[in-house]
Design a protein around this motif. Structure first.
Motif, mmCIF file in Angstrom:
data_model
loop_
_atom_site.group_PDB
_atom_site.id
_atom_site.type_symbol
_atom_site.label_atom_id
_atom_site.label_comp_id
_atom_site.label_asym_id
_atom_site.label_seq_id
_atom_site.Cartn_x
_atom_site.Cartn_y
_atom_site.Cartn_z
ATOM 1 N N LEU A 80 29.529 109.497 76.112
ATOM 2 C CA LEU A 80 28.187 109.910 76.478
ATOM 3 C C LEU A 80 27.351 108.646 76.601
ATOM 4 N N GLN A 81 27.045 108.288 77.827
ATOM 5 C CA GLN A 81 26.173 107.147 78.091
ATOM 6 C C GLN A 81 24.742 107.638 78.049
ATOM 7 N N MET A 82 23.952 107.040 77.186
ATOM 8 C CA MET A 82 22.571 107.474 76.993
ATOM 9 C C MET A 82 21.636 106.330 77.354
ATOM 10 N N ASN A 83 20.857 106.535 78.391
ATOM 11 C CA ASN A 83 19.906 105.537 78.851
ATOM 12 C C ASN A 83 18.481 106.034 78.678
ATOM 13 N N ASN A 84 17.555 105.102 78.701
ATOM 14 C CA ASN A 84 16.130 105.446 78.582
ATOM 15 C C ASN A 84 15.903 106.399 77.402
ATOM 16 N N LEU A 85 16.414 106.009 76.259
ATOM 17 C CA LEU A 85 16.334 106.870 75.079
ATOM 18 C C LEU A 85 14.894 107.070 74.642
ATOM 19 N N LYS A 86 14.641 108.259 74.129
ATOM 20 C CA LYS A 86 13.321 108.643 73.656
ATOM 21 C C LYS A 86 13.380 108.958 72.164
ATOM 22 N N VAL A 87 12.244 108.906 71.518
ATOM 23 C CA VAL A 87 12.201 109.186 70.084
ATOM 24 C C VAL A 87 12.777 110.576 69.801
ATOM 25 N N GLU A 88 12.519 111.501 70.682
ATOM 26 C CA GLU A 88 12.996 112.881 70.493
ATOM 27 C C GLU A 88 14.502 113.027 70.682
ATOM 28 N N ASP A 89 15.193 111.966 71.085
ATOM 29 C CA ASP A 89 16.657 111.996 71.151
ATOM 30 C C ASP A 89 17.285 111.718 69.797
ATOM 31 N N THR A 90 16.477 111.368 68.812
ATOM 32 C CA THR A 90 16.985 111.094 67.473
ATOM 33 C C THR A 90 17.669 112.328 66.902
ATOM 34 N N ALA A 91 18.927 112.158 66.488
ATOM 35 C CA ALA A 91 19.714 113.276 65.977
ATOM 36 C C ALA A 91 21.090 112.767 65.574
ATOM 37 N N VAL A 92 21.842 113.629 64.939
ATOM 38 C CA VAL A 92 23.273 113.406 64.769
ATOM 39 C C VAL A 92 23.973 114.029 65.980
ATOM 40 N N TYR A 93 24.813 113.243 66.615
ATOM 41 C CA TYR A 93 25.505 113.685 67.822
ATOM 42 C C TYR A 93 26.953 114.031 67.486
ATOM 43 N N TYR A 94 27.381 115.192 67.973
ATOM 44 C CA TYR A 94 28.719 115.695 67.711
ATOM 45 C C TYR A 94 29.469 115.899 69.025
ATOM 46 N N CYS A 95 30.739 115.516 69.035
ATOM 47 C CA CYS A 95 31.576 115.894 70.163
ATOM 48 C C CYS A 95 32.367 117.147 69.778
ATOM 49 N N ALA A 96 32.712 117.925 70.787
ATOM 50 C CA ALA A 96 33.392 119.192 70.559
ATOM 51 C C ALA A 96 34.403 119.441 71.662
ATOM 52 N N ALA A 97 35.484 120.134 71.312
ATOM 53 C CA ALA A 97 36.559 120.428 72.256
ATOM 54 C C ALA A 97 36.785 121.926 72.333
ATOM 55 N N THR A 109 27.790 126.774 70.779
ATOM 56 C CA THR A 109 28.665 126.181 69.778
ATOM 57 C C THR A 109 29.890 127.045 69.488
ATOM 58 N N HIS A 110 29.777 128.344 69.604
ATOM 59 C CA HIS A 110 30.900 129.222 69.253
ATOM 60 C C HIS A 110 32.061 129.122 70.243
ATOM 61 N N LEU A 111 31.846 128.455 71.391
ATOM 62 C CA LEU A 111 32.910 128.291 72.380
ATOM 63 C C LEU A 111 33.924 127.222 71.975
ATOM 64 N N TYR A 112 33.598 126.409 70.992
ATOM 65 C CA TYR A 112 34.376 125.211 70.700
ATOM 66 C C TYR A 112 35.282 125.403 69.489
ATOM 67 N N ASP A 113 36.501 124.897 69.647
ATOM 68 C CA ASP A 113 37.527 125.057 68.629
ATOM 69 C C ASP A 113 37.569 123.891 67.658
ATOM 70 N N TYR A 114 37.160 122.728 68.111
ATOM 71 C CA TYR A 114 37.277 121.525 67.287
ATOM 72 C C TYR A 114 35.993 120.698 67.399
ATOM 73 N N TRP A 115 35.642 120.067 66.272
ATOM 74 C CA TRP A 115 34.418 119.276 66.209
ATOM 75 C C TRP A 115 34.685 117.927 65.563
ATOM 76 N N GLY A 116 33.960 116.931 66.058
ATOM 77 C CA GLY A 116 33.984 115.635 65.406
ATOM 78 C C GLY A 116 33.021 115.604 64.231
ATOM 79 N N GLN A 117 32.976 114.489 63.549
ATOM 80 C CA GLN A 117 32.211 114.368 62.317
ATOM 81 C C GLN A 117 30.744 114.030 62.546
ATOM 82 N N GLY A 118 30.386 113.630 63.751
ATOM 83 C CA GLY A 118 28.995 113.296 64.023
ATOM 84 C C GLY A 118 28.713 111.819 63.898
ATOM 85 N N THR A 119 27.809 111.346 64.747
ATOM 86 C CA THR A 119 27.371 109.958 64.691
ATOM 87 C C THR A 119 25.853 109.949 64.862
ATOM 88 N N GLN A 120 25.176 109.178 64.019
ATOM 89 C CA GLN A 120 23.721 109.198 63.987
ATOM 90 C C GLN A 120 23.139 108.308 65.086
#
Length: 125
Positions: A80-97, A109-120
């Motif tokens: 996930l390439q994130m450009n022009n970040l804003k203060v409101e983008d602050t969060a823990v980001y999770y990938c899902a499969a 969220t209920h569509l996903y079988d697997y989740w990563g641990q998150g990155t701040q």
């Protein structure tokens, strides 16, 4: 199946970050993949998703034009390439499969079988 997310950090508004998610132990090339985020005190929200061959891609309206999701099936990785970040983008980001067939949306969220641990991701003004 394990998902390992990385690449988060602290940046100033207007900056960029690239998140990575490496998937192991499954059939990555068959999965739809997505990124979600969860701000403190809020529900987990959809950010971006793409199907197994990257010909169906969707973004939340809040990030469209600033974020880009991509994948490399040979590397079992989604970014996930994130450009022009804003203060409101602050969060823990999770990938899902999602191991099942694409159902017409990536957004729940209920569509996903697997989740990563998150990155701040922290964006300051």
């Amino acid at each position: 199946v394990q998902l390992q997310a990385s690449g988060g950090g602290a940046v100033q508004a207007g900056g960029s970050l690239r998140l990575s998610c490496v998937v192991s132990g499954g059939l990555f090339s068959t999965y739809s993949m997505a990124w979600f985020r969860q701000a403190e005190g809020k529900a987990r929200q959809f950010v971006a998703g793409l199907n197994w061959k990257s010909d169906i891609i969707d973004y939340d309206v809040a990030v469209k034009g600033r974020f880009t999701i991509s994948r490399d099936n040979a590397k079992n990785t989604v970014w996930l390439q994130m450009n022009n970040l804003k203060v409101e983008d602050t969060a823990v980001y999770y990938c899902a499969a999602q191991a099942s067939f694409y159902t017409g949306t990536f957004a729940y969220t209920h569509l996903y079988d697997y989740w990563g641990q998150g990155t701040q991701v922290t964006v300051s003004s």
